[in-house]
Each structure stands twice: as C-alpha cells, then as structure tokens.
Design a protein around this motif. Structure first.
Motif, mmCIF file in Angstrom:
data_model
loop_
_atom_site.group_PDB
_atom_site.id
_atom_site.type_symbol
_atom_site.label_atom_id
_atom_site.label_comp_id
_atom_site.label_asym_id
_atom_site.label_seq_id
_atom_site.Cartn_x
_atom_site.Cartn_y
_atom_site.Cartn_z
ATOM 1 N N VAL A 43 1.829 42.372 13.887
ATOM 2 C CA VAL A 43 1.272 42.611 15.654
ATOM 3 C C VAL A 43 0.956 41.046 16.353
ATOM 4 O O VAL A 43 0.739 40.197 17.180
ATOM 5 N N VAL A 44 0.128 40.439 15.317
ATOM 6 C CA VAL A 44 -1.023 39.325 15.504
ATOM 7 C C VAL A 44 0.113 38.245 15.507
ATOM 8 O O VAL A 44 -0.224 37.096 16.106
ATOM 9 N N GLY A 45 0.484 38.457 14.585
ATOM 10 C CA GLY A 45 1.687 37.082 14.561
ATOM 11 C C GLY A 45 2.529 36.374 15.441
ATOM 12 O O GLY A 45 3.092 35.509 15.810
ATOM 13 N N GLY A 46 2.767 37.646 15.914
ATOM 14 C CA GLY A 46 3.884 37.435 17.099
ATOM 15 C C GLY A 46 2.978 37.261 18.370
ATOM 16 O O GLY A 46 3.403 36.137 19.357
ATOM 17 N N PHE A 47 1.980 36.975 18.356
ATOM 18 C CA PHE A 47 0.736 35.436 19.714
ATOM 19 C C PHE A 47 0.698 34.569 18.896
ATOM 20 O O PHE A 47 -0.040 33.620 19.393
ATOM 21 N N ARG A 48 1.334 33.646 18.052
ATOM 22 C CA ARG A 48 1.086 32.239 17.359
ATOM 23 C C ARG A 48 2.482 32.114 17.739
ATOM 24 O O ARG A 48 3.337 32.902 17.421
ATOM 25 N N THR A 49 2.319 30.873 17.421
ATOM 26 C CA THR A 49 3.770 29.475 17.223
ATOM 27 C C THR A 49 4.152 29.425 15.661
ATOM 28 O O THR A 49 3.197 29.727 15.049
ATOM 29 N N ASN A 50 5.178 28.602 15.538
ATOM 30 C CA ASN A 50 5.812 28.826 14.053
ATOM 31 C C ASN A 50 4.673 27.744 13.428
ATOM 32 O O ASN A 50 4.109 28.151 11.392
ATOM 33 N N SER A 51 3.894 26.748 14.095
ATOM 34 C CA SER A 51 3.536 26.095 13.407
ATOM 35 C C SER A 51 1.790 26.649 13.325
ATOM 36 O O SER A 51 1.410 26.282 12.283
ATOM 37 N N GLN A 52 1.533 27.028 13.665
ATOM 38 C CA GLN A 52 0.234 27.964 13.622
ATOM 39 C C GLN A 52 0.520 28.840 12.081
ATOM 40 O O GLN A 52 -1.219 28.606 11.317
ATOM 41 N N ILE A 53 1.593 29.575 12.763
ATOM 42 C CA ILE A 53 1.670 30.651 11.246
ATOM 43 C C ILE A 53 1.834 29.438 10.028
ATOM 44 O O ILE A 53 1.321 30.025 8.525
ATOM 45 N N ALA A 104 -3.734 33.183 7.918
ATOM 46 C CA ALA A 104 -4.357 34.110 7.545
ATOM 47 C C ALA A 104 -5.785 34.088 9.006
ATOM 48 O O ALA A 104 -6.494 34.734 9.434
ATOM 49 N N ALA A 105 -5.013 32.748 9.786
ATOM 50 C CA ALA A 105 -5.968 32.813 11.392
ATOM 51 C C ALA A 105 -5.530 33.713 12.467
ATOM 52 O O ALA A 105 -4.672 34.050 12.458
ATOM 53 N N LEU A 106 -6.013 33.714 13.578
ATOM 54 C CA LEU A 106 -5.869 33.849 14.399
ATOM 55 C C LEU A 106 -5.731 33.106 15.819
ATOM 56 O O LEU A 106 -5.433 31.721 15.494
ATOM 57 N N PRO A 107 -4.889 33.481 16.536
ATOM 58 C CA PRO A 107 -3.746 32.853 17.390
ATOM 59 C C PRO A 107 -5.077 31.991 18.047
ATOM 60 O O PRO A 107 -5.485 32.398 18.443
ATOM 61 N N HIS A 108 -4.671 31.217 17.991
ATOM 62 C CA HIS A 108 -4.954 29.711 19.430
ATOM 63 C C HIS A 108 -4.087 28.733 19.442
ATOM 64 O O HIS A 108 -4.248 28.195 19.196
ATOM 65 N N PRO A 109 -4.044 28.929 20.794
ATOM 66 C CA PRO A 109 -4.015 30.064 21.619
ATOM 67 C C PRO A 109 -3.104 30.825 21.284
ATOM 68 O O PRO A 109 -2.582 30.935 21.035
ATOM 69 N N TRP A 110 -3.265 32.033 22.541
ATOM 70 C CA TRP A 110 -2.812 32.500 21.449
ATOM 71 C C TRP A 110 -1.547 32.803 22.706
ATOM 72 O O TRP A 110 -1.061 32.414 23.935
ATOM 73 N N VAL A 111 -0.025 33.351 22.151
ATOM 74 C CA VAL A 111 0.838 32.738 22.468
ATOM 75 C C VAL A 111 1.685 34.368 23.004
ATOM 76 O O VAL A 111 1.968 34.870 22.332
ATOM 77 N N PHE A 112 2.082 34.103 24.564
ATOM 78 C CA PHE A 112 2.791 35.559 25.008
ATOM 79 C C PHE A 112 4.153 35.331 24.752
ATOM 80 O O PHE A 112 4.510 36.308 25.228
ATOM 81 N N SER A 113 4.207 34.158 24.932
ATOM 82 C CA SER A 113 6.168 34.318 25.310
ATOM 83 C C SER A 113 7.089 34.875 24.134
ATOM 84 O O SER A 113 8.735 35.578 24.723
ATOM 85 N N ASN A 114 6.797 34.882 23.166
ATOM 86 C CA ASN A 114 7.244 35.774 21.763
ATOM 87 C C ASN A 114 7.827 36.653 22.109
ATOM 88 O O ASN A 114 8.713 37.789 21.996
ATOM 89 N N TYR A 115 6.518 37.888 22.506
ATOM 90 C CA TYR A 115 6.946 38.989 23.060
ATOM 91 C C TYR A 115 7.854 39.302 24.351
ATOM 92 O O TYR A 115 8.806 40.663 24.804
ATOM 93 N N LEU A 116 6.976 38.425 25.354
ATOM 94 C CA LEU A 116 8.393 38.082 26.669
ATOM 95 C C LEU A 116 9.439 38.439 26.485
ATOM 96 O O LEU A 116 10.509 38.657 27.276
ATOM 97 N N ASN A 117 9.636 37.414 25.313
ATOM 98 C CA ASN A 117 11.377 36.774 24.953
ATOM 99 C C ASN A 117 12.358 38.016 25.098
ATOM 100 O O ASN A 117 13.195 38.389 25.219
ATOM 101 N N VAL A 118 11.437 38.723 24.245
ATOM 102 C CA VAL A 118 11.766 40.108 22.752
ATOM 103 C C VAL A 118 12.166 41.404 24.280
ATOM 104 O O VAL A 118 13.011 41.925 24.351
ATOM 105 N N LEU A 119 10.734 41.225 25.209
ATOM 106 C CA LEU A 119 11.068 42.238 26.365
ATOM 107 C C LEU A 119 12.642 41.990 27.226
ATOM 108 O O LEU A 119 12.632 42.993 27.781
ATOM 109 N N LYS A 120 12.665 41.344 27.393
ATOM 110 C CA LYS A 120 13.223 40.702 28.228
ATOM 111 C C LYS A 120 15.188 40.348 27.912
ATOM 112 O O LYS A 120 15.921 40.957 28.543
ATOM 113 N N SER A 121 15.278 40.866 26.554
ATOM 114 C CA SER A 121 16.555 40.955 26.201
ATOM 115 C C SER A 121 16.990 41.614 25.729
ATOM 116 O O SER A 121 16.526 43.115 25.986
#
Length: 299
Positions: free
Chosen positions: A55-65, A70-87
């Motif tokens: 769940v938290v990984g979905g709020f990150r970018t590939n570079s952050q991962i 194991a770190a928290l998102p910084h900054p939090w990215v919501f575009s991944n979830y929004l793109n899926v919800l628009k699909s």
C-alpha cells in the motif's frame, strides 16, 4: 465516614460477596505469558508488513523504491493510484470480479441452505452418506481437479465465459456451506416445527418463515466466506478466461504486472487497490464470521 469515602468504598466492593469483599469480576486480571504476546505480535507483523509495504509502495516513485526500499515515501506521490482509478481496464476487471463474487455467493448460499435443510431436518436413506460426501469434498480443493474441470467446462462451451467461473465455484463452495449450516438447522427445536404444522404452515412455509431467519448468522458467515474466496480466486480464472475483457482482478494484477514490469510503484498501486475491497469486506464482517462459526460449533 464522609459521603465521598462511602461512595468510593461501595464502588470497590461486591455487595453480593460475603463480608463485602471484592467479587471475582472486580479483581485485576493477570497478564499472560509475555512470550505468548511476543509470538502473537510477531505473527501479526508478518501478516501486516507485506500489505503495508504494498500500500505504501504505491505512494512512491520507482527511484524511491530503488534507493530506499524500506523507507517511507518522500514526497508522497498520489499519481500512481489516480492513474489506476482512471483506468477503464481496472474498473472492467473490478466489475467482473463483483459479478462473479455476487453470483457465486448467491448460488452457494441458496443451494447450500436448501441441501442443509434436507440433511438436518429430514430422515431418509443414505442421509449419512450424503453428509459424508459433502464432508469429503473439503479434502479435495479446486487445484487438484483443475485439469478435468477445465475439460468439462470446455465441453459445455463455457471457456472464456464468466459462467465457467461461477458454476465451479458454487460446486466447490457447497461442502463448506453444508458443514457450517447443518448444525444451525439441527439446533432449531422440533417444537417450533410442530407448532407451525398445527397452524397449517407447510414445510416450505416453515423453511422461509422460521428456518431462514433463525439460521441467519450461519448464512451470513458462509456468504462472507464465499464472496472472499471468489474474489481472491486466481487458479480457475487463469485456466478458463482468455480475453482481458473477461479478466477478474487477480488475473488483472498478473496482466498489469507483466505490462508494467518496469514501473514497480504503479504495479504496487494496482495490487493494493485490487486487494482493498476484500480486506475492507473481511474487516467489516469479521465478528459475524467468528460468531457464525461459534454458533456452528455449539450446535
């Protein structure tokens, strides 16, 4: 003695206990073995950690991962979830899973309740054999029978059809349903059925007016288990469904992971949204599941 002191004293004693001593319920409860709590917390962490990571990984970018897995998102990215919800693909697969889940649940509950009523309330030859047959069905999961099951579904022309998923799920869901519901129906007193017969109520009327309401906790339990099992089913859709327009969400996750294999964050977002409905559904009705199974054991 002051009124305040008297009130505080009366609140700490059990009037029904001899000598005004504290009752068993007022005594402080002892903590259990710390090792037990540690093991329980360890198991909880093992179960929750992968879900939280997805769940938290979905709020990150590939570079952050890649940089800090194991770190928290910084900054939090919501575009991944929004793109899926628009699909439209996601919502199409969501609708397919919902149709399959609801149809399978209704079939399992209705047929299972009818069969359980016959086994629990009627006396006939081979009654024990029929019940044993359903009990034996618990020992044969769908994975074992997947090859002959595919051949049967192919012969009746249900390949790449949602009915090819619904019908086998109903068949394989009946054993669990019967095993849970039969004790509920056996526990209904015979006096109720006799009173209904005196009032001129038929067997069918007794079934709908008395059996269904009294067995509602068990019905809700088997319905929840059937829906969650259908929602998470992966093997059967993998064999039966070919076109992506008919994919359910478990298959959609696999196809999405293959299509966006380089976009890990987007895959994690899609996966978390796919499993979220089942998690919410189970969390909301967890007490009903436990209560229904407890009633089955008592019955």
């Amino acid at each position: 003695m002051s009124a305040t002191t008297a009130n505080s004293w009366s609140s700490t004693v059990d009037p029904s206990a001899p000598g005004g001593r504290r009752g068993p319920r007022d005594r402080p409860q002892k903590w259990g073995n710390p090792v037990t709590y540690f093991i329980a917390l360890l198991f909880i962490a093992v179960c929750i950690a992968p879900v939280l990571y997805i769940v938290v990984g979905g709020f990150r970018t590939n570079s952050q991962i890649t940089t800090s897995p194991a770190a928290l998102p910084h900054p939090w990215v919501f575009s991944n979830y929004l793109n899926v919800l628009k699909s439209t693909t996601f919502w199409g697969e969501f609708a397919n899973s919902l149709v399959v889940g609801l149809a399978s649940t209704i079939g399992i509950v209705v047929l299972g309740l009818m069969v359980s009523f016959v086994i629990a309330r009627y006396d006939f030859k081979l009654k024990g054999a029929m019940y044993s047959l359903f009990a034996a069905g618990l020992m044969f999961p769908m994975v074992i029978a997947i090859t002959p099951l595919y051949i049967v579904i192919k012969n009746i022309g249900l390949v790449d059809n949602l009915l090819g998923i619904i019908v086998p799920q109903i068949a394989f869901g009946l054993p669990t349903t019967v095993i849970i519901l039969v004790p509920f129906l056996r526990a209904i007193p015979n006096e109720i059925e006799e009173a209904c017969a005196i009032d001129g109520v038929s067997r069918l009327g007794f079934f709908f007016r008395m059996v269904v309401p009294l067995s509602l906790p068990g019905v809700v339990t088997v319905g929840i288990l059937a829906f969650i099992g259908s929602w998470n089913n992966y093997v059967l859709p993998l064999y039966i469904l070919n076109s992506q327009a008919n994919f359910t969400l478990p298959l959609g996750v696999q196809a999405f992971s293959s299509q966006y294999s380089t976009d890990t964050a987007k895959v994690l977002a899609f996966t978390s949204l796919a499993m979220l409905p089942a998690l919410i559904f189970f969390s909301l009705f967890e007490k009903r599941i436990v209560g229904g199974l407890t009633g089955a054991v008592k019955g």
